[in-house]
Design an enzyme around this catalytic site. Structure first.
Site, PDB file in Angstrom:
ATOM      1  CB  ILE A  87      -0.902   0.032   1.263  1.00 28.49           C
ATOM      2  CG1 ILE A  87      -1.675  -1.282   1.380  1.00 28.49           C
ATOM      3  CG2 ILE A  87      -1.840   1.228   1.241  1.00 28.49           C
ATOM      4  CD1 ILE A  87      -2.240  -1.532   2.766  1.00 28.49           C
ATOM      5  CB  CYS A  88       1.429   3.965  -2.326  1.00 29.49           C
ATOM      6  SG  CYS A  88       2.307   5.521  -2.396  1.00 29.49           S
ATOM      7  CG  LEU A  89      -1.824   5.423   3.789  1.00 30.11           C
ATOM      8  CD1 LEU A  89      -2.742   6.338   2.983  1.00 30.11           C
ATOM      9  CD2 LEU A  89      -2.667   4.429   4.586  1.00 30.11           C
TER      10      LEU A  89
END
Lengths: 152, 147
Positions: A87-89
């Site tokens: 996840i790109c967070l």
């Protein structure tokens, strides 16, 4: 440092059980209290609606000084989530703060499903599709939700 | 190399109220408090950036300077003993344990407070307030300018 589970992890786990977040279910593994089996319901009004997404969440030794490690186990078509579920967070990376919790992390992930951000992509092909033909991308996301995240 | 990093605080002159001197004053009479360094297993690891940890002897000179400066800045932030009368913030947002009377707290320029041990550990990784994300050094500079 070695030995027992930090008080904070015990407290967070208890609070998660007592006051669960709507649409999110996080249960610690029986063998490893730092590993959580997570299920997130696709938010209403998003292409992931009616889908049930499995995730794994792990609290590293350094937690809460470093962020939990979270990954989607269910395949999902989303510009900020790649093929293997990473996840790109920002809060999972450079914007992590020890005042954040398992609860807030999972809420942020739920929010990410409602508001994909193709300008900060992790899955480049998906982001590209999202930018050039959003309607088609949303349609694919719905299809994938039916195919891979069916609640039945 | 790197030994200087462990012996922090010794010759720092506190610009802000608080710190070691006042802590000692508030101690009840009795045997003098033991002088303690950080436990050695902890002192060995440093965080030149939040996701990088390395023992002192593997730090570059630049990283050592950065860390030494950081230690200096942290030691200038006010501390206090929790007396149980604070109107808000009875729980440390980092360890999620309640503040107990007599515990050592550190108060950041944004007025958020934490257990000294908890926040110092974090500030060696990132010089921001965990609750409001305010950069601590920016706030410090403002404090200096206005005082």
């Amino acid at each position: 440092m070695a030995g027992g589970l930090p008080r904070r992890i015990i407290k967070e786990t208890q609070r998660l059980m007592q006051e669960p977040v709507p649409g999110i279910n996080a249960i610690p593994d029986e063998q490893n209290a730092r590993y959580f089996h997570v299920v997130v319901a696709g938010p209403e009004g998003s292409p992931y609606e009616n889908g049930v997404f499995k995730l794994e969440l792990f609290l590293p030794e350094e937690y809460p000084m470093s962020a939990p490690k979270v990954r989607f186990m269910t395949k999902i078509y989303h510009p900020n989530i790649d093929k293997v579920g990473r996840i790109c967070l920002d809060i999972l990376k450079d914007k992590w703060s020890p005042a954040l919790q398992i609860r807030t992390v999972l809420l942020s992930i739920q929010a990410l499903l409602s508001a994909p951000n193709p300008d900060d992509p992790l899955a480049n092909d998906v982001a590209e599709q999202w930018k050039t033909n959003e309607a088609k991308a949303i349609d694919t996301a719905r299809q994938w939700t039916r195919m891979y995240a069916d609640s039945n | 190399m790197g030994n200087c990093l462990k012996a922090h605080n010794n010759d720092d002159i506190s610009l802000l109220r608080g710190n070691e001197s006042s802590d000692v004053l508030e101690q009840p009479s009795g045997p003098p408090p033991p002088y303690h360094h950080e436990p050695s297993q902890r002192a060995q690891l440093y965080y030149p950036s939040p996701n990088v940890s390395r023992p002192a002897n593997q730090l570059t000179e630049e990283e050592q300077i950065k860390i030494a400066k950081r230690l200096g800045l942290i030691s200038h932030l006010p501390t206090g003993i929790y007396d149980g009368t604070s109107k808000k913030g009875k729980e440390c947002a980092i360890c999620m344990c309640d503040f107990n009377v007599g515990e050592n707290l550190r108060i950041l320029p944004c007025m958020h407070s934490y257990h000294k041990e908890c926040i110092d550990d974090w500030m060696m990784r990132s010089f921001t307030c965990p609750s409001c994300m305010e950069p601590v050094d920016a706030a410090l500079l403002t404090t200096y300018e206005t005082s």
